[in-house]
Design an enzyme around this catalytic site. Structure first.
Site, mmCIF file in Angstrom:
data_model
loop_
_atom_site.group_PDB
_atom_site.id
_atom_site.type_symbol
_atom_site.label_atom_id
_atom_site.label_comp_id
_atom_site.label_asym_id
_atom_site.label_seq_id
_atom_site.Cartn_x
_atom_site.Cartn_y
_atom_site.Cartn_z
ATOM 1 N N THR A 149 0.815 -1.209 0.000
ATOM 2 C CA THR A 149 0.000 0.000 0.000
ATOM 3 C C THR A 149 0.852 1.264 0.000
ATOM 4 O O THR A 149 0.641 2.173 -0.819
ATOM 5 C CB THR A 149 -0.885 0.018 1.266
ATOM 6 O OG1 THR A 149 -1.539 -1.242 1.366
ATOM 7 C CG2 THR A 149 -1.904 1.124 1.207
ATOM 8 N N LYS A 197 8.543 0.919 11.881
ATOM 9 C CA LYS A 197 8.679 1.195 13.323
ATOM 10 C C LYS A 197 9.337 0.045 14.065
ATOM 11 O O LYS A 197 10.081 0.252 15.005
ATOM 12 C CB LYS A 197 7.333 1.509 13.950
ATOM 13 C CG LYS A 197 6.236 0.528 13.587
ATOM 14 C CD LYS A 197 4.999 1.244 13.080
ATOM 15 C CE LYS A 197 4.594 0.640 11.770
ATOM 16 N NZ LYS A 197 3.635 1.361 10.988
ATOM 17 N N GLU A 225 9.586 9.560 9.428
ATOM 18 C CA GLU A 225 8.305 10.213 9.744
ATOM 19 C C GLU A 225 7.122 9.270 9.578
ATOM 20 O O GLU A 225 6.176 9.298 10.367
ATOM 21 C CB GLU A 225 8.137 11.445 8.838
ATOM 22 C CG GLU A 225 6.917 12.294 9.109
ATOM 23 C CD GLU A 225 6.974 12.999 10.455
ATOM 24 O OE1 GLU A 225 6.324 12.486 11.386
ATOM 25 O OE2 GLU A 225 7.655 14.053 10.572
ATOM 26 N N VAL A 241 5.594 6.692 12.486
ATOM 27 C CA VAL A 241 4.820 7.095 13.667
ATOM 28 C C VAL A 241 3.629 7.949 13.254
ATOM 29 O O VAL A 241 3.792 9.024 12.668
ATOM 30 C CB VAL A 241 5.696 7.890 14.661
ATOM 31 C CG1 VAL A 241 4.887 8.274 15.885
ATOM 32 C CG2 VAL A 241 6.924 7.081 15.065
ATOM 33 N N GLY A 287 1.339 7.790 10.967
ATOM 34 C CA GLY A 287 1.021 7.955 9.550
ATOM 35 C C GLY A 287 1.342 9.326 8.992
ATOM 36 O O GLY A 287 2.501 9.741 8.964
ATOM 37 N N GLY A 324 -10.121 -6.250 7.278
ATOM 38 C CA GLY A 324 -8.700 -6.189 6.927
ATOM 39 C C GLY A 324 -7.923 -5.168 7.742
ATOM 40 O O GLY A 324 -6.845 -4.726 7.348
ATOM 41 N N GLU A 384 -3.280 -6.577 11.652
ATOM 42 C CA GLU A 384 -2.018 -7.112 11.157
ATOM 43 C C GLU A 384 -2.119 -8.647 11.082
ATOM 44 O O GLU A 384 -2.966 -9.252 11.741
ATOM 45 C CB GLU A 384 -0.877 -6.752 12.126
ATOM 46 C CG GLU A 384 -0.658 -5.281 12.343
ATOM 47 C CD GLU A 384 0.368 -4.692 11.374
ATOM 48 O OE1 GLU A 384 0.927 -5.441 10.556
ATOM 49 O OE2 GLU A 384 0.572 -3.469 11.429
ATOM 50 N N LYS A 426 6.049 2.738 18.315
ATOM 51 C CA LYS A 426 5.979 4.164 17.992
ATOM 52 C C LYS A 426 6.297 5.017 19.218
ATOM 53 O O LYS A 426 7.007 6.018 19.131
ATOM 54 C CB LYS A 426 4.584 4.491 17.449
ATOM 55 C CG LYS A 426 4.269 3.753 16.150
ATOM 56 C CD LYS A 426 2.790 3.862 15.772
ATOM 57 C CE LYS A 426 2.488 2.999 14.540
ATOM 58 N NZ LYS A 426 1.037 2.892 14.265
#
Lengths: 430, 430
Positions: free
Chosen positions: A16, A109, A133, A136, A138, A191, A194, A209
Site C-alpha cells: 500500500t 517502526k 516520519e 509514527v 502515519g 482487513g 495485522e 511508535k
C-alpha cells in the site's frame, strides 16, 4: 553531485505505502521540484512479486529481486524501505544502504524500535540521513514537530493514540454496544488487523511508535524493552459503558515521560475525559499530544495509516533530503543519546476499579477496608442496580501508585467477596 | 565560520515574546547545543526602554538603542525581530539585517503580510534565512508542518482559528450567555485586546496569518489585500445560541483554498459542527486544519499566543538555523511564487439566516418566495416561540453562492416584513 541532479529513489516494498509513494512521485514531480529545488525520480523498485497488478505503472523502473542489491545501486541516492519487519531483509537492506552511503527513508517502526540506535549511529558515521516520519502516526508530521519545531523545549510528556485499529475497536464497541470479540472479528474481516493481531491489540505496534517518540523527546536511546505493554483484549463493553457514564472514554494510550526515577514508557488502556481531544478521537484516526516547558500542550491529529497519509510522510522525508536538510535520526546526534533508564514505578494517578461483589451485607465495608489499608482513598463510588446475585461496583480512586492498586487487588481477592477478577484502569490526566 | 562557533542572536523587542526568548536561551543553552550541535548565544538586545524591569537579567548583553544598528553588528548572526508593526523600525531593521547578510527570525505577521514577498526575495538574494513560525498560531509548528512535513501534498484547503481573543470572546459569550459588548469589555480589562482592537475583532490579525499560510500552501505571493475580511462585532448572543441549538458553534474562521476562479481567502465568522475539532475549540487556543491530496486532513492545536509558546516558535526557527537547515521563506523559492489571483466569488456553502419577521399572516410565505426567487432552497427552518411583536425565524439553506444570499437579503428588505437587518453566516464544511 550537484543539487541540480535529480534525487534518485530506490523503493523496496510495493505494498500500500510503496504504491502510494510511486503515485506521488508521478503525480507531483513538478510541484516537488518547484518546492525543493530538486527533481525527485525513481530509479528502481523491488518487491516480492514482480507481476502483481498494483494499479500503478512500474514497468519503466528497473526491477531488483534483492533489496540489498538495490540498496547498493549507483543510481540510487535514497533507499526507501517499505518492506517492514524488525529483522531479515529490511534490516539487511537498510544496513547495506547506509554502508553504501545512501540516505534511508523508512516507515518501519519495528526495525527502528529494535535497532534504531545502531542504525542511527551507522548513518551518522556514514554521513547519511536515516528518517522515519512515516513510522509514527502515519501522515501526521509529528517527528518533524518534535525534532525541529519544538527543539527548544524540554519535553515533559508525550502521549498518543497511535494504533488506529485499537481505536476503531474501542470506539465501535462504545457506539454499537458490542462486545470486544464481535468487534475484533469485524475488524479482522475489514482487513484492519495485522497478520499477527497481537501487534495491534496487544499494543506492540503502538509501543514501537512510543519508544521512537520517547527517544526524540528525552534524548535517550530507543528502548522498546522499557515500554510497559498492556493490550486492549481484556477491555469489556461494561467498562467502556461505565467509564462513559462517568464522563470518560477508554483509549489505548501511550505515555512517555521522564521522571526522577527514570524514563517511564507505558502503552496501555487508560480512561481520559470524554471532552478532551483524546477522548473525542474516534475511529481509526491518530492523535499525538506533546507537552513542553515553553510551548505548553500541542495536539496533532490525522490519519494514522493508509496509502495517501503514509506515503505523504515518506515523501516529506524525501523532500527534506532533496532540500539538503540534515537532521540526526532522533534529533540529538546518536552518539550523544543517553541510555534510557526505565522508571522503576509509574507516576501516581487516579484509577478506575470495577468490582463484581457478592450481593450480601457487609461486602462494601470489606472493600472499603481493603482500599483503606492499601492507602487508597476513594473519590467516587457507584453501585449499580442489578438483578443477578452479584453487585457491580465502580470506584474512582484519588491519585495512588500502581503498587497500591496491586496490593488492593490482592487484598480484595483474599476477602472472598469479589466474584470476578477486579478490573483496574488508569485515569490519565490529559 | 565553522559550525562550532556559537550562533549569535541580536534580539530587537523585549516585550512578552522577547523576554521569553531570552529565558529559553538562558535556561536551555546546553540542551539546544546538544540537539543542534551548535551553541546559541545572545550578543545584543534592543528595546524602547533600557531600564524597565522585565523579570530577566539582560545587563550582560550589549544594548542597542537603534534596532537597525543592531541588525548590522558584526557579532550578530541572526536578527530576531520582535518589535511588531508592518512598517517603521521593524521593516527598516529587517531590511538592514538581510542587506548585512544576517538571518532573520520574526514573529511579525503584519510585516510579512504586507511586505513578505519583497523581504523573501531580498533574503533569497542575500542567501540568508527569513523565518516566521512564531507569526502564525503561536507555539503550533504549523509553518514547519505545511512547508516541510506536507511538502509532497497538493494542499486543497487551509483553515484556522488563529485569533485567541476572538475565540475567547465567542466561547465566553456562549458559556456565560453574555452579549458581545459585555465580553468585549471583559477581554479589554483582562488585557487580551491589541491596542487597536480592530486588529483582533475585525479579523485583521488573523487575516495576516491566513495570507501567510495561503502563500505557502498554494505557492503564491502573499496577498493580504486579497483576504475577504469580516469581524465578529456583529455576532449576537442570539446567533450563538440558535446555532448551538442546531448543533453548531460560531468561530472566526480563516479559510484559504485554490479554486478554478482563483485563490479564495476568507476570514469571517462561520458556523462549524459543534462536534468537530474546530467546533470543540474553546477559549484562547488556536487550531489550524490542513487538507492535502495525499495526507487527508491534519489538525494542529495549541496555544496561539503568550510568552512561552511564541518564544518556543521563535527558538524553533533559531534551532533550524543552528542546524544549518535552509528553507525558503514561503516554502517555494520566492522568485518562483506566482502572483495570487483573488477568486471573484467564494465556493458555495450552506448558510445560516436569522430573520426577525413581523408577526402576521403570510409573512413566512413571503420569505419563502424571496428565497425561492434567489434560487436558494431551504434545508431546515425553525420559528421560535416569542412574546414580542416580531417572530424570530432561523433558516439553514442548502449550498448556494454568496451572491444568492445577497440577492435574498435585498429581496427580504424590499418585502417590508423583516423588522431588522437579516443575519447571514456561512456554514463551513470542516
Amino acid at each position: 553531485m550537484s543539487h541540480n541532479d535529480p534525487l534518485r529513489l530506490g523503493i523496496a516494498g510495493l505494498g500500500t505505502v510503496g504504491v502510494g509513494v510511486v503515485k506521488i512521485v508521478r503525480r507531483h514531480a513538478a510541484m516537488i521540484e518547484a518546492r525543493t529545488g530538486r527533481q525527485v525520480a525513481i530509479s528502481a523498485v523491488s518487491a516480492r512479486s514482480r507481476d502483481k497488478d498494483r494499479g500503478v505503472e512500474i514497468g519503466h523502473y528497473d526491477w531488483e529481486d534483492d533489496p540489498v542489491a538495490m540498496a547498493k545501486r549507483d543510481d540510487v541516492d535514497v533507499f526507501v524501505e517499505l518492506m517492514g519487519g524488525s529483522d531479515g531483509p529490511a534490516k539487511a537492506a537498510v544496513e547495506a544502504a547506509i554502508a553504501a552511503g545512501k540516505h534511508v527513508v523508512t516507515a518501519n517502526k519495528a526495525l527502528l524500535a529494535h535497532h534504531g540506535q545502531d542504525l542511527a549511529l551507522a548513518a551518522e558515521k556514514a554521513g547519511v540521513m536515516l528518517r522515519f516520519e512515516a513510522a509514527v502516526a502515519g501522515g501526521i508530521p509529528v517527528i518533524k514537530a518534535l525534532t525541529e519545531g519544538l527543539a527548544a523545549n524540554e519535553i515533559t510528556r508525550v502521549m498518543g493514540v497511535m494504533n488506529g485499529t485499537c481505536n476503531y475497536i474501542l470506539t465501535r464497541m462504545y457506539d454499537a454496544d458490542l462486545p470486544y470479540e464481535t468487534v475484533f472479528d469485524e475488524a479482522d474481516k475489514l482487513g484492519y488487523l495485522e497478520a499477527d493481531p497481537q501487534l495491534d491489540v496487544g499494543g506492540i505496534d503502538a509501543g514501537h511508535k512510543l519508544a521512537l517518540l520517547a527517544s526524540i523527546a528525552f534524548g535517550t536511546q530507543v528502548n522498546f524493552d522499557g515500554v510497559e505493554l498492556e493490550g486492549i483484549e481484556h477491555i469489556s463493553i461494561r467498562d467502556i459503558e461505565q467509564a462513559a457514564d462517568m464522563g470518560y472514554r477508554i483509549k489505548l494510550l501511550g505515555v512517555a515521560q521522564m521522571t526522577g526515577r527514570g524514563l517511564e514508557q507505558r502503552m496501555s488502556p487508560c480512561l481520559v475525559p470524554a471532552t478532551s481531544p483524546l477522548g473525542q478521537l474516534e475511529g481509526g484516526t491518530n492523535m499525538v499530544v506533546i507537552e513542553g516547558d515553553s510551548v505548553g500542550q500541542i495536539v496533532l491529529r490525522g490519519a494514522g495509516a493508509g496509502e495517501g497519509p503514509t506515503a505523504s510522510a515518506v515523501m516529506g522525508d524525501v523532500s527534506d533530503i532533496a532540500r539538503g536538510i540534515a537532521i540526526p535520526t532522533f534529533g540529538t546526534p546518536a552518539h550523544r543519546l543517553a541510555p534510557a533508564k526505565p522508571a522503576r514505578a509509574t507516576v501516581p494517578a487516579p484509577y478506575y476499579l470495577r468490582l463484581e461483589l457478592q450481593d450480601k451485607p457487609g461486602v462494601l465495608a470489606k472493600v472499603a477496608t481493603v482500599l483503606g489499608e492499601a492507602g487508597i482513598s476513594i473519590d467516587r463510588m457507584r453501585q449499580y442496580s442489578h438483578d443477578a446475585v452479584t453487585a457491580p461496583v465502580i470506584v474512582v480512586t484519588h491519585r495512588c501508585a500502581k503498587s497500591q492498586i496491586e496490593t488492593a487487588r490482592e487484598g480484595l481477592r483474599a476477602t472472598g467477596v469479589v466474584v470476578a477478577e477486579p478490573v483496574a484502569i488508569r485515569i490519565e490526566k490529559v
